[in-house]
Every structure is written in structure tokens, then in C-alpha cells.
Enzyme design. Sequence first.
Site, mmCIF file in Angstrom:
data_model
loop_
_atom_site.group_PDB
_atom_site.id
_atom_site.type_symbol
_atom_site.label_atom_id
_atom_site.label_comp_id
_atom_site.label_asym_id
_atom_site.label_seq_id
_atom_site.Cartn_x
_atom_site.Cartn_y
_atom_site.Cartn_z
ATOM 1 N N CYS A 2 0.915 -1.331 0.012
ATOM 2 C CA CYS A 2 0.111 0.043 0.017
ATOM 3 C C CYS A 2 1.018 1.385 -0.095
ATOM 4 O O CYS A 2 0.730 1.921 -0.792
ATOM 5 C CB CYS A 2 -1.050 0.028 1.022
ATOM 6 S SG CYS A 2 -1.918 -1.381 1.361
ATOM 7 N N ARG A 31 4.003 -13.192 5.507
ATOM 8 C CA ARG A 31 3.190 -12.845 6.735
ATOM 9 C C ARG A 31 3.610 -14.098 7.916
ATOM 10 O O ARG A 31 3.592 -15.242 7.489
ATOM 11 C CB ARG A 31 1.575 -13.060 6.449
ATOM 12 C CG ARG A 31 0.544 -12.918 7.584
ATOM 13 C CD ARG A 31 -0.519 -13.050 7.050
ATOM 14 N NE ARG A 31 -0.915 -11.891 6.345
ATOM 15 C CZ ARG A 31 -2.206 -11.912 5.328
ATOM 16 N NH1 ARG A 31 -2.775 -13.062 5.169
ATOM 17 N NH2 ARG A 31 -2.137 -10.877 4.496
ATOM 18 N N GLN A 49 -0.145 -12.405 -4.379
ATOM 19 C CA GLN A 49 -1.476 -11.869 -4.434
ATOM 20 C C GLN A 49 -1.624 -10.870 -5.760
ATOM 21 O O GLN A 49 -0.710 -10.092 -6.117
ATOM 22 C CB GLN A 49 -1.637 -11.041 -3.050
ATOM 23 C CG GLN A 49 -2.714 -10.448 -2.867
ATOM 24 C CD GLN A 49 -2.705 -9.833 -1.624
ATOM 25 O OE1 GLN A 49 -3.179 -10.479 -0.523
ATOM 26 N NE2 GLN A 49 -2.979 -8.562 -1.447
ATOM 27 N N ASP A 51 -2.479 -7.898 -6.209
ATOM 28 C CA ASP A 51 -2.919 -6.828 -5.574
ATOM 29 C C ASP A 51 -3.027 -5.566 -6.528
ATOM 30 O O ASP A 51 -2.340 -5.551 -7.656
ATOM 31 C CB ASP A 51 -1.674 -6.551 -4.524
ATOM 32 C CG ASP A 51 -1.997 -5.637 -3.539
ATOM 33 O OD1 ASP A 51 -3.225 -5.514 -3.179
ATOM 34 O OD2 ASP A 51 -0.991 -5.590 -2.634
ATOM 35 N N HIS A 53 -4.105 -1.222 -6.375
ATOM 36 C CA HIS A 53 -4.517 0.093 -5.933
ATOM 37 C C HIS A 53 -4.987 0.842 -7.171
ATOM 38 O O HIS A 53 -4.318 1.215 -7.859
ATOM 39 C CB HIS A 53 -3.434 0.727 -5.217
ATOM 40 C CG HIS A 53 -2.856 -0.083 -3.807
ATOM 41 N ND1 HIS A 53 -2.044 -1.172 -4.067
ATOM 42 C CD2 HIS A 53 -3.318 -0.142 -2.658
ATOM 43 C CE1 HIS A 53 -1.918 -1.794 -2.833
ATOM 44 N NE2 HIS A 53 -2.603 -1.276 -2.053
ATOM 45 N N LYS A 134 -15.332 -2.033 3.464
ATOM 46 C CA LYS A 134 -14.992 -2.977 2.209
ATOM 47 C C LYS A 134 -15.774 -4.135 2.059
ATOM 48 O O LYS A 134 -16.988 -4.006 2.742
ATOM 49 C CB LYS A 134 -13.621 -3.774 2.912
ATOM 50 C CG LYS A 134 -13.837 -4.524 4.025
ATOM 51 C CD LYS A 134 -12.507 -5.364 4.432
ATOM 52 C CE LYS A 134 -12.748 -6.314 5.490
ATOM 53 N NZ LYS A 134 -11.601 -7.327 5.784
ATOM 54 N N HIS A 180 -8.363 -0.662 -2.692
ATOM 55 C CA HIS A 180 -7.587 -1.880 -2.754
ATOM 56 C C HIS A 180 -8.334 -2.773 -3.252
ATOM 57 O O HIS A 180 -9.563 -3.088 -2.696
ATOM 58 C CB HIS A 180 -7.276 -1.929 -1.279
ATOM 59 C CG HIS A 180 -6.563 -0.729 -0.346
ATOM 60 N ND1 HIS A 180 -5.091 -0.723 -0.343
ATOM 61 C CD2 HIS A 180 -7.188 0.318 -0.024
ATOM 62 C CE1 HIS A 180 -5.188 0.488 0.455
ATOM 63 N NE2 HIS A 180 -6.138 1.148 0.734
#
Length: 199
Positions: A2, A31, A49, A51, A53, A134, A180
Site C-alpha cells: 500500500c 506474513r 497476491q 494486488d 491500488h 470494504k 484496494h
Amino acid sequence: NCPNAMMTYKRRLHSYKELPIRYSEYDVLHRKEKSGQMNGLFRVQEFRQDDDHTFVMESQIDEEVERILAIADRIYSTFGLTYRAEFSTRPDDFMGDIEVWNRAEAALKRILDNRYGEGNYEINEGDGAFYGPKIDLQIKDALGREWQCGTVQLDFQLPHNFGLTYQDMNGQMQEPVVLHRAIYGSFERFIGIIIEHFK
């Protein structure tokens, strides 16, 4: 990822004509899971992932979220998967102004009502991210188990905290909103789900 997306956006001045701007990454993430939580492909410490933005004007939120949900429909139906939408609202440890949160939650509720019909999605009170509400997409496998893979998170906070701006049609500087987004989520987990789903 992010902060990386925020800093990438911040490299130069942006015009409203450029928005939406989408930064998609397929990165390796790590993680540190607690002892006993590892579970085959479903929960690993190193994963990939899808991902994304996406930086939008507030007026573009509805259209962009609708596009994301349409992509999810197409991908999940290709694999013969069904899903349900879940709307997660402001947590106790939220960041930012309540009025901004109210606008963000109202936007997502309006989108969900228009797409699925009022009452045809679940509300998960207080389970939003600290920076915004979300929509989570819970997919179901052949064994009837649900897995949260897709997510769309509406964020007014990080663009504000990172001082992000764009120039509007009147030459005034405005703050963008960031979405996101992930559809597969963890590729490893999604592959595990597909293996189980097709038995």
C-alpha cells in the site's frame, strides 16, 4: 504494497483526466503466521497476491467498483464458483473523520444495493479495515466451505495521510480516493480451493 502504491502515485502531478489510475502488482508477500495456523496451500507464510491500488475521483467510485465486481463474476464463474458479498463497516479503531467514513460506507451500500438488491448481501458490522469500509467476496467450494478471496476496500485515509492530490477541471488540487482490490487474493490459497472444488 500500500505505501509503495501511494509513493508511486506521488512521483508527479496528476490531472483529473488521467483518473482512474490503476497500479496492479503480482508480488511475493510474507506474513508471519502464529504457531498452528499454517494449513497446506490455504495458509502459508510466503504467497503471491493479485494486488491492485486504483486511484479515482469520488465521483468515479461507483463505476470502478462495479467494474471490479464484474471482473470477479467473470473469473469465479469461469471456475464454476459461486460467491456471496459481505459488507464490512467501520471498526472501533478506525482512522480519520467519521463524516468521511459515512460517505464511504454510503457509497459501498449504494453499489451493493444496485448490484445484488437490498438485503441480498451480509453486513459484517465493525469488520472494515482501519482505513475504510470494504466488500469481501466469500466463495464456496464443492464441500460447502467458504473462503474469502476477493476484496474491494474503499480508502479516503491513506491518500490524505500521504498528501496525494490531483488537479481538477478548475485547476484546484483535490485528494483522490484509493480502492484496494484483489480478486484471487492469495494465489496459493485459490489453487488449493480449486483443487478441493474439483475433488
